[in-house]
Design a protein around this motif. Structure first.
Motif, short mmCIF file in Angstrom:
data_model
loop_
_atom_site.label_atom_id
_atom_site.label_comp_id
_atom_site.label_asym_id
_atom_site.label_seq_id
_atom_site.Cartn_x
_atom_site.Cartn_y
_atom_site.Cartn_z
N SER A 136 0.82 -1.22 0.00
CA SER A 136 0.00 0.00 0.00
C SER A 136 0.85 1.26 0.00
O SER A 136 0.59 2.22 0.74
CB SER A 136 -0.95 0.00 1.22
N ARG A 155 7.05 -0.55 7.36
CA ARG A 155 6.44 -1.38 6.32
C ARG A 155 7.34 -1.44 5.09
O ARG A 155 7.49 -2.50 4.46
CB ARG A 155 5.06 -0.79 5.97
N ASP A 182 -1.34 0.97 13.22
CA ASP A 182 -0.26 0.50 12.34
C ASP A 182 0.16 -0.92 12.70
O ASP A 182 0.49 -1.73 11.82
CB ASP A 182 0.95 1.44 12.44
N ASP A 185 -2.35 -3.35 11.26
CA ASP A 185 -2.19 -3.43 9.80
C ASP A 185 -0.96 -4.26 9.43
O ASP A 185 -1.00 -5.07 8.50
CB ASP A 185 -2.08 -2.03 9.20
N THR A 186 0.14 -4.04 10.17
CA THR A 186 1.37 -4.77 9.89
C THR A 186 1.21 -6.25 10.21
O THR A 186 1.71 -7.12 9.49
CB THR A 186 2.54 -4.17 10.68
#
Length: 247
Positions: A136, A155, A182, A185-186
């Motif tokens: 992304s 990321r 975050d 998401d990671t």
């Protein structure tokens, strides 16, 4: 039964009188997420250094797909299929996101063609596009890395480690310093990676470890204290006393 993709046999190293890693053995199953946990100073990052070739063990072996790679330098370990990220963010901050990825992906091009223009590096540029999409970062491709948020930088570092298309990916605290959003998401991203690559992870967030991992290895004072499925580790009295903080 499928053979392990990575195996550590009796890995050991000492610094003076300190046995930083002491006779540690384990196997890592293919396309699974194996996480190493333990208190600060337990020897986790030193173990990563032994596996990745940054340090040469005083004893023991490292095998990748059954082949002894013990003591090989990092570039040879990479050629054997192993890549890693580091606890401290290690990027070219004044270059763009795309340029960072292109440099990492250049290894996919034959050395005999190294003097060609960048525009002719078709394999590398294709890999850059894949990674920008997967992580992304497509809309940040032209941004300087220094302009990214901390979460985006971490990321990107995982993306750089994947650029060479490794078989085994070592991630040293990839969520360190991230916000809760975050981190989640990671974690989802790492879980998705196991479809393509075997992940060996160091992580301090126990909740994340228990939800993310297929197998957990616990280190304490340089030794392997326990290993097993997340639920077994959570309920292990020795682990509770040494790491989780209660008997």
């Amino acid at each position: 039964m499928t053979a392990p993709i990575l195996e550590a046999r009796g890995l050991s190293i000492a610094f003076g009188g300190l046995r930083a890693v002491d006779n540690v053995s384990f196997t890592v199953a293919r396309n699974r997420i194996t996480t190493i946990i333990g208190p600060n100073g337990a020897g986790k990052s030193t173990l990563f250094n032994l596996i990745s070739g940054a340090l040469r063990p005083r004893g023991g072996q490292v095998l990748i797909e059954g082949v002894d790679q013990t003591g090989q330098p990092p570039y040879r370990m990479q050629a054997a299929g192993l890549a890693r990220s580091f606890q401290i963010t290690n990027l070219f901050f004044e270059l763009s996101v795309g340029e960072n990825l292109r440099l990492a992906s250049q290894i996919l091009e034959p050395w005999s063609l190294a003097l060609r223009p960048v525009s002719a590096s078709h394999a590398a540029l294709a890999r850059v596009d894949e990674l920008l999409q997967r992580f992304s970062l497509k809309d940040k491709a032209s941004f300087r890395v220094s302009a990214l948020s901390h979460g985006e930088q971490r990321r990107l570092e995982v993306a750089l480690a994947l650029a060479c298309k490794p078989k085994v990916l070592l991630l040293d605290e990839p969520t360190q310093g991230m916000s809760h959003g975050d981190t989640q998401d990671t974690a989802a991203l790492i879980k998705s990676l196991a479809n393509d690559v075997t992940v060996l992870l160091i992580e301090h967030d126990i909740g994340l470890v228990m939800s993310l991992s297929d197998h957990v290895i616990v280190m304490h004072q340089g030794q392997k204290l326990a290993e097993g499925a997340p639920a077994d580790i959570r309920n292990n009295p020795a682990v509770q006393a040494a790491y989780l903080g209660h008997p």
